[in-house]
Design a protein around this motif. Structure first.
Motif, PDB file in Angstrom:
ATOM      1  N   GLY A  80      58.650  64.680  42.163  1.00 40.63           N
ATOM      2  CA  GLY A  80      59.456  64.700  40.951  1.00 40.63           C
ATOM      3  C   GLY A  80      59.720  63.326  40.391  1.00 40.63           C
ATOM      4  O   GLY A  80      59.104  62.327  40.789  1.00 40.63           O
ATOM      5  N   ASP A 101      62.780  67.956  40.737  1.00 40.89           N
ATOM      6  CA  ASP A 101      61.713  68.108  41.719  1.00 40.89           C
ATOM      7  C   ASP A 101      60.970  69.412  41.472  1.00 40.89           C
ATOM      8  O   ASP A 101      61.593  70.449  41.168  1.00 40.89           O
ATOM      9  N   ARG A 224      63.186  62.560  51.411  1.00 40.54           N
ATOM     10  CA  ARG A 224      62.377  62.130  50.282  1.00 40.54           C
ATOM     11  C   ARG A 224      62.247  60.616  50.236  1.00 40.54           C
ATOM     12  O   ARG A 224      63.172  59.888  50.593  1.00 40.54           O
TER      13      ARG A 224
END
Length: 231
Positions: A80, A101, A224
């Motif tokens: 994203g 995302d 992430r």
């Protein structure tokens, strides 16, 4: 006469050299880069892996639970974009960030009685505050939290021909919290690593063909990494 002139010239040179030796030597100062400021706008990309825990519980249509309950664990990767703004006060950094995302997080299971279930999530977005400290000039350690948005998709079907399958697409608003670290690679480019937890409360939908109602409580965790460019 010539010998006298030579002697005088030699004495003058010696005096000049001695005077130069007595002069202080000016030290060369090293060039020091200015301290990095985290204040400003930034945008970037991120990607990672997400896993969840959920449980579907069956109720009689409009009535009490039937006693059937089954856990499942959706998982999958995503990618994203994000955009945000930071403001630094000495060692304290306060900011706001939004992200989106896209990636399929799903799980499937089948029952011996001929029923099959599928649950998935194709996207998630959030708007969060960030609060951090800079223990060293180019490192930011932070916590983050705010509101999260998604659409949850559930599907029940049966091998029985007369039982019509059911699909439920449920838009949900929940909350998300996390923590991470961000390092400045250059004066404009930073890299981050972050953990997040998202909770979307309870969802319910009906399956009229079997006179049932199904309840879920979707929760997700993710790790992430990302890269940002500061403006």
């Amino acid at each position: 006469m010539n010998r006298t002139l030579v002697c005088l010239a030699a004495l003058a040179c010696s005096a000049a050299a001695a005077h130069a030796a007595d002069l202080p030597v000016k030290a060369t100062r090293p060039v020091v880069a200015p301290p990095l400021s985290w204040t400003g706008f930034y945008a970037g990309v991120q990607g990672g892996y997400e896993w969840g825990r959920d449980r579907t519980t069956e109720f009689n249509l409009g009535g009490p639970p039937t006693g059937f309950s089954h856990g499942f664990r959706p998982s999958g990767g995503f990618g994203g974009v994000h955009v945000g703004y930071n403001h630094q006060f000495d060692r304290l950094v306060v900011g706001i960030e939004g992200d989106v995302d896209i990636g399929r997080t799903r799980d499937d299971f089948s029952l011996g009685s001929g029923f099959a279930f599928n649950a998935r999530k194709d996207w998630e977005a959030s708007v969060r505050g960030r609060l951090g400290v800079t223990p060293i000039d180019r490192l930011l350690l932070y916590v983050t939290g705010g509101v999260a948005f998604t659409e949850l998709k559930y599907h029940w079907e049966s091998v029985v021909p007369l039982v019509t399958p059911v699909d439920a697409n449920i838009a949900k608003t929940g909350w998300t919290v996390g923590a991470g670290g961000e390092a400045a690679l250059t004066s404009r480019v930073t890299a981050r690593l972050e953990y997040r937890y998202s909770d979307f409360g309870t969802t319910r939908f009906d399956w009229p063909s079997v006179l049932g109602t199904y309840e879920q409580h979707p929760r997700f965790q993710s790790v992430r990494g990302g890269v940002s460019v500061r403006f």
